[in-house]
Design a protein around this motif. Structure first.
Motif, PDB file in Angstrom:
ATOM      1  N   LEU A  46       0.807  -1.214   0.000  1.00 20.32           N
ATOM      2  CA  LEU A  46       0.000   0.000   0.000  1.00 20.32           C
ATOM      3  C   LEU A  46       0.844   1.269   0.000  1.00 20.32           C
ATOM      4  O   LEU A  46       0.504   2.252  -0.671  1.00 20.32           O
ATOM      5  CB  LEU A  46      -0.929   0.000   1.219  1.00 20.32           C
ATOM      6  CG  LEU A  46      -2.157  -0.916   1.129  1.00 20.32           C
ATOM      7  CD1 LEU A  46      -2.902  -0.897   2.452  1.00 20.32           C
ATOM      8  CD2 LEU A  46      -3.071  -0.459   0.000  1.00 20.32           C
ATOM      9  N   ALA A  47       1.924   1.275   0.766  1.00 22.83           N
ATOM     10  CA  ALA A  47       2.758   2.477   0.825  1.00 22.83           C
ATOM     11  C   ALA A  47       3.290   2.822  -0.562  1.00 22.83           C
ATOM     12  O   ALA A  47       3.289   3.991  -0.972  1.00 22.83           O
ATOM     13  CB  ALA A  47       3.905   2.273   1.809  1.00 22.83           C
ATOM     14  N   TYR A  48       3.740   1.811  -1.282  1.00 22.04           N
ATOM     15  CA  TYR A  48       4.244   2.041  -2.646  1.00 22.04           C
ATOM     16  C   TYR A  48       3.129   2.541  -3.553  1.00 22.04           C
ATOM     17  O   TYR A  48       3.334   3.476  -4.348  1.00 22.04           O
ATOM     18  CB  TYR A  48       4.829   0.745  -3.198  1.00 22.04           C
ATOM     19  CG  TYR A  48       5.296   0.864  -4.631  1.00 22.04           C
ATOM     20  CD1 TYR A  48       6.496   1.498  -4.932  1.00 22.04           C
ATOM     21  CD2 TYR A  48       4.536   0.349  -5.680  1.00 22.04           C
ATOM     22  CE1 TYR A  48       6.934   1.616  -6.242  1.00 22.04           C
ATOM     23  CE2 TYR A  48       4.959   0.454  -6.988  1.00 22.04           C
ATOM     24  CZ  TYR A  48       6.159   1.098  -7.269  1.00 22.04           C
ATOM     25  OH  TYR A  48       6.578   1.211  -8.579  1.00 22.04           O
ATOM     26  N   ALA A  49       1.934   1.972  -3.414  1.00 18.51           N
ATOM     27  CA  ALA A  49       0.806   2.406  -4.240  1.00 18.51           C
ATOM     28  C   ALA A  49       0.446   3.860  -3.959  1.00 18.51           C
ATOM     29  O   ALA A  49       0.180   4.631  -4.896  1.00 18.51           O
ATOM     30  CB  ALA A  49      -0.401   1.503  -3.983  1.00 18.51           C
ATOM     31  N   TRP A  50       0.442   4.246  -2.687  1.00 18.05           N
ATOM     32  CA  TRP A  50       0.158   5.641  -2.352  1.00 18.05           C
ATOM     33  C   TRP A  50       1.196   6.557  -2.972  1.00 18.05           C
ATOM     34  O   TRP A  50       0.873   7.619  -3.517  1.00 18.05           O
ATOM     35  CB  TRP A  50       0.169   5.829  -0.831  1.00 18.05           C
ATOM     36  CG  TRP A  50      -1.057   5.359  -0.127  1.00 18.05           C
ATOM     37  CD1 TRP A  50      -1.225   4.144   0.469  1.00 18.05           C
ATOM     38  CD2 TRP A  50      -2.283   6.060   0.060  1.00 18.05           C
ATOM     39  NE1 TRP A  50      -2.476   4.057   1.020  1.00 18.05           N
ATOM     40  CE2 TRP A  50      -3.145   5.217   0.793  1.00 18.05           C
ATOM     41  CE3 TRP A  50      -2.727   7.326  -0.302  1.00 18.05           C
ATOM     42  CZ2 TRP A  50      -4.431   5.592   1.161  1.00 18.05           C
ATOM     43  CZ3 TRP A  50      -4.009   7.708   0.068  1.00 18.05           C
ATOM     44  CH2 TRP A  50      -4.845   6.845   0.792  1.00 18.05           C
ATOM     45  N   GLN A  51       2.472   6.175  -2.882  1.00 14.70           N
ATOM     46  CA  GLN A  51       3.542   7.057  -3.324  1.00 14.70           C
ATOM     47  C   GLN A  51       3.485   7.377  -4.806  1.00 14.70           C
ATOM     48  O   GLN A  51       3.946   8.439  -5.230  1.00 14.70           O
ATOM     49  CB  GLN A  51       4.900   6.437  -2.994  1.00 14.70           C
ATOM     50  CG  GLN A  51       5.250   6.503  -1.521  1.00 14.70           C
ATOM     51  CD  GLN A  51       6.648   6.015  -1.247  1.00 14.70           C
ATOM     52  OE1 GLN A  51       7.154   5.113  -1.925  1.00 14.70           O
ATOM     53  NE2 GLN A  51       7.291   6.583  -0.238  1.00 14.70           N
ATOM     54  N   ALA A 101      17.814   0.901   7.997  1.00 14.77           N
ATOM     55  CA  ALA A 101      17.550  -0.472   8.437  1.00 14.77           C
ATOM     56  C   ALA A 101      16.853  -1.318   7.380  1.00 14.77           C
ATOM     57  O   ALA A 101      17.094  -2.528   7.293  1.00 14.77           O
ATOM     58  CB  ALA A 101      16.706  -0.456   9.712  1.00 14.77           C
ATOM     59  N   PHE A 102      15.988  -0.697   6.574  1.00 16.99           N
ATOM     60  CA  PHE A 102      15.173  -1.469   5.637  1.00 16.99           C
ATOM     61  C   PHE A 102      15.291  -1.004   4.182  1.00 16.99           C
ATOM     62  O   PHE A 102      14.733  -1.635   3.301  1.00 16.99           O
ATOM     63  CB  PHE A 102      13.693  -1.393   6.036  1.00 16.99           C
ATOM     64  CG  PHE A 102      13.399  -2.028   7.361  1.00 16.99           C
ATOM     65  CD1 PHE A 102      13.190  -3.407   7.468  1.00 16.99           C
ATOM     66  CD2 PHE A 102      13.323  -1.277   8.516  1.00 16.99           C
ATOM     67  CE1 PHE A 102      12.919  -3.996   8.685  1.00 16.99           C
ATOM     68  CE2 PHE A 102      13.048  -1.852   9.740  1.00 16.99           C
ATOM     69  CZ  PHE A 102      12.849  -3.216   9.833  1.00 16.99           C
ATOM     70  N   GLY A 103      15.952   0.102   3.964  1.00 15.09           N
ATOM     71  CA  GLY A 103      16.064   0.619   2.607  1.00 15.09           C
ATOM     72  C   GLY A 103      14.907   1.511   2.207  1.00 15.09           C
ATOM     73  O   GLY A 103      14.855   2.002   1.085  1.00 15.09           O
ATOM     74  N   GLY A 104      13.958   1.719   3.110  1.00 12.57           N
ATOM     75  CA  GLY A 104      12.795   2.537   2.797  1.00 12.57           C
ATOM     76  C   GLY A 104      11.640   2.188   3.716  1.00 12.57           C
ATOM     77  O   GLY A 104      11.829   1.600   4.779  1.00 12.57           O
ATOM     78  N   ILE A 105      10.433   2.549   3.279  1.00 10.14           N
ATOM     79  CA  ILE A 105       9.252   2.363   4.120  1.00 10.14           C
ATOM     80  C   ILE A 105       8.300   1.342   3.520  1.00 10.14           C
ATOM     81  O   ILE A 105       8.399   0.959   2.358  1.00 10.14           O
ATOM     82  CB  ILE A 105       8.492   3.696   4.317  1.00 10.14           C
ATOM     83  CG1 ILE A 105       7.998   4.230   2.963  1.00 10.14           C
ATOM     84  CG2 ILE A 105       9.351   4.707   5.036  1.00 10.14           C
ATOM     85  CD1 ILE A 105       7.068   5.422   3.072  1.00 10.14           C
ATOM     86  N   ASN A 106       7.385   0.885   4.359  1.00  4.15           N
ATOM     87  CA  ASN A 106       6.205   0.137   3.907  1.00  4.15           C
ATOM     88  C   ASN A 106       5.047   0.560   4.812  1.00  4.15           C
ATOM     89  O   ASN A 106       5.186   1.450   5.651  1.00  4.15           O
ATOM     90  CB  ASN A 106       6.446  -1.378   3.935  1.00  4.15           C
ATOM     91  CG  ASN A 106       6.586  -1.930   5.342  1.00  4.15           C
ATOM     92  OD1 ASN A 106       6.657  -1.187   6.325  1.00  4.15           O
ATOM     93  ND2 ASN A 106       6.644  -3.237   5.452  1.00  4.15           N
ATOM     94  N   GLY A 107       3.899  -0.071   4.657  1.00  2.00           N
ATOM     95  CA  GLY A 107       2.735   0.325   5.438  1.00  2.00           C
ATOM     96  C   GLY A 107       2.934   0.162   6.933  1.00  2.00           C
ATOM     97  O   GLY A 107       2.494   1.008   7.726  1.00  2.00           O
ATOM     98  N   ASP A 108       3.592  -0.910   7.350  1.00  2.00           N
ATOM     99  CA  ASP A 108       3.840  -1.132   8.782  1.00  2.00           C
ATOM    100  C   ASP A 108       4.712  -0.030   9.370  1.00  2.00           C
ATOM    101  O   ASP A 108       4.472   0.441  10.485  1.00  2.00           O
ATOM    102  CB  ASP A 108       4.519  -2.490   8.998  1.00  2.00           C
ATOM    103  CG  ASP A 108       3.553  -3.646   8.878  1.00  2.00           C
ATOM    104  OD1 ASP A 108       2.346  -3.444   9.119  1.00  2.00           O
ATOM    105  OD2 ASP A 108       3.992  -4.761   8.541  1.00  2.00           O
ATOM    106  N   ILE A 109       5.713   0.383   8.626  1.00  2.00           N
ATOM    107  CA  ILE A 109       6.631   1.408   9.112  1.00  2.00           C
ATOM    108  C   ILE A 109       5.912   2.746   9.245  1.00  2.00           C
ATOM    109  O   ILE A 109       6.132   3.489  10.208  1.00  2.00           O
ATOM    110  CB  ILE A 109       7.850   1.515   8.173  1.00  2.00           C
ATOM    111  CG1 ILE A 109       8.731   0.269   8.336  1.00  2.00           C
ATOM    112  CG2 ILE A 109       8.642   2.790   8.436  1.00  2.00           C
ATOM    113  CD1 ILE A 109       9.861   0.170   7.336  1.00  2.00           C
ATOM    114  N   VAL A 110       5.029   3.051   8.311  1.00  2.00           N
ATOM    115  CA  VAL A 110       4.259   4.291   8.395  1.00  2.00           C
ATOM    116  C   VAL A 110       3.319   4.246   9.600  1.00  2.00           C
ATOM    117  O   VAL A 110       3.201   5.218  10.357  1.00  2.00           O
ATOM    118  CB  VAL A 110       3.468   4.537   7.102  1.00  2.00           C
ATOM    119  CG1 VAL A 110       2.555   5.754   7.250  1.00  2.00           C
ATOM    120  CG2 VAL A 110       4.419   4.746   5.929  1.00  2.00           C
ATOM    121  N   GLY A 111       2.647   3.112   9.800  1.00  2.00           N
ATOM    122  CA  GLY A 111       1.765   2.970  10.953  1.00  2.00           C
ATOM    123  C   GLY A 111       2.505   3.082  12.263  1.00  2.00           C
ATOM    124  O   GLY A 111       2.040   3.739  13.216  1.00  2.00           O
TER     125      GLY A 111
END
Length: 252
Positions: free
Chosen positions: A168-173, A219-229
């Motif tokens: 989802l994070a990628y889709a939003w971006q 740590a991860f190279g970027g974000i995902n939905g869990d990281i944003v939450g």
């Protein structure tokens, strides 16, 4: 106008458990308007908490009031961001390789690090709510705290790339840019006119989310939905702490 309305409803569906009796289209336009509405939805959550806090203040002991507000806070969001916090804690606590950390984040089971993160997150929120109420702070300060936590999430989506081209994070971006972050900032910036302490919250929010963004990128190279939450949850505790500090040491 239609896209703006659908965007607001989409933001409500993603950020809360409030019933939205419509199926909102998932398009680039509605995603942009949804991101712009994130702080507005946060303000709605905070206002709901503030109304309940104002009605119950003086009727129940402060520890029970703090616990009641925290319970309502979790219920309004459905624990969605707490789930992201637990997944992130399990991944970071594993001290494993990058691929293994990603696998842990996708695992629906919660580990010991996730449970510890949940306990301390709720404990800090409850304690800070109690401290604010005991200091005579108005529960209406929960409005900017909740709004700015979600503005920070928009900042992450705009400024920090997704770690992987999925989710989802990628889709939003794919639909967002700096203009959307600027429009999302209008509501909090307007609040500067009426809330003198809001500047400290804005600065504190920026510091927290910049540090968080740099840390997860390393740590991860970027974000995902869990990281944003997880950032929303961590940001809210950070902002509650700043609010308590402002009230105790500046205006107290």
């Amino acid at each position: 106008m239609k896209n703006a309305v659908f965007g607001l409803l989409l933001a409500l569906q993603f950020l809360t458990r409030l019933p939205v009796p419509l199926t909102c289209p998932w398009t680039p336009a509605t995603r942009r308007w949804a991101a712009r509405a994130y702080p507005l939805v946060g303000a709605l959550i905070g206002a709901t908490l503030a109304v309940v806090g104002s009605l119950l203040e003086g009727l129940v002991p402060l520890p029970l009031l703090a616990l009641a507000l925290l319970s309502l806070w979790v219920a309004l969001t459905g624990g969605l961001h707490l789930d992201g916090l637990m997944d992130l804690a399990d991944a970071l606590g594993s001290n494993a390789s990058l691929e293994k950390r990603w696998a842990i984040m996708k695992d629906p089971q919660v580990g010991s690090f996730g449970m510890l993160a949940l306990v301390f997150q709720l404990a800090w929120k409850a304690t800070l709510l109690w401290a604010l109420l005991a200091a005579g702070e108005s529960p209406w300060w929960l409005v900017p705290v909740s709004a700015l936590g979600r503005l920070g999430a928009v900042g992450l989506l705009v400024m920090v790339p997704a770690a992987r081209p999925e989710g989802l994070a990628y889709a939003w971006q794919q639909s967002l840019d700096w203009r959307d972050l600027a429009l999302a900032s209008l509501l909090p910036l307007t609040g500067l006119v009426v809330l003198p302490g809001l500047l400290w919250l804005l600065v504190g929010m920026a510091v927290f989310f910049i540090i968080h963004g740099l840390a997860v990128r390393r740590a991860f190279g970027g974000i995902n939905g869990d990281i944003v939450g997880a950032a929303i949850e961590g940001g809210e505790v950070w902002l509650l702490g700043i609010t308590w500090s402002w009230w105790s040491f500046v205006t107290g």
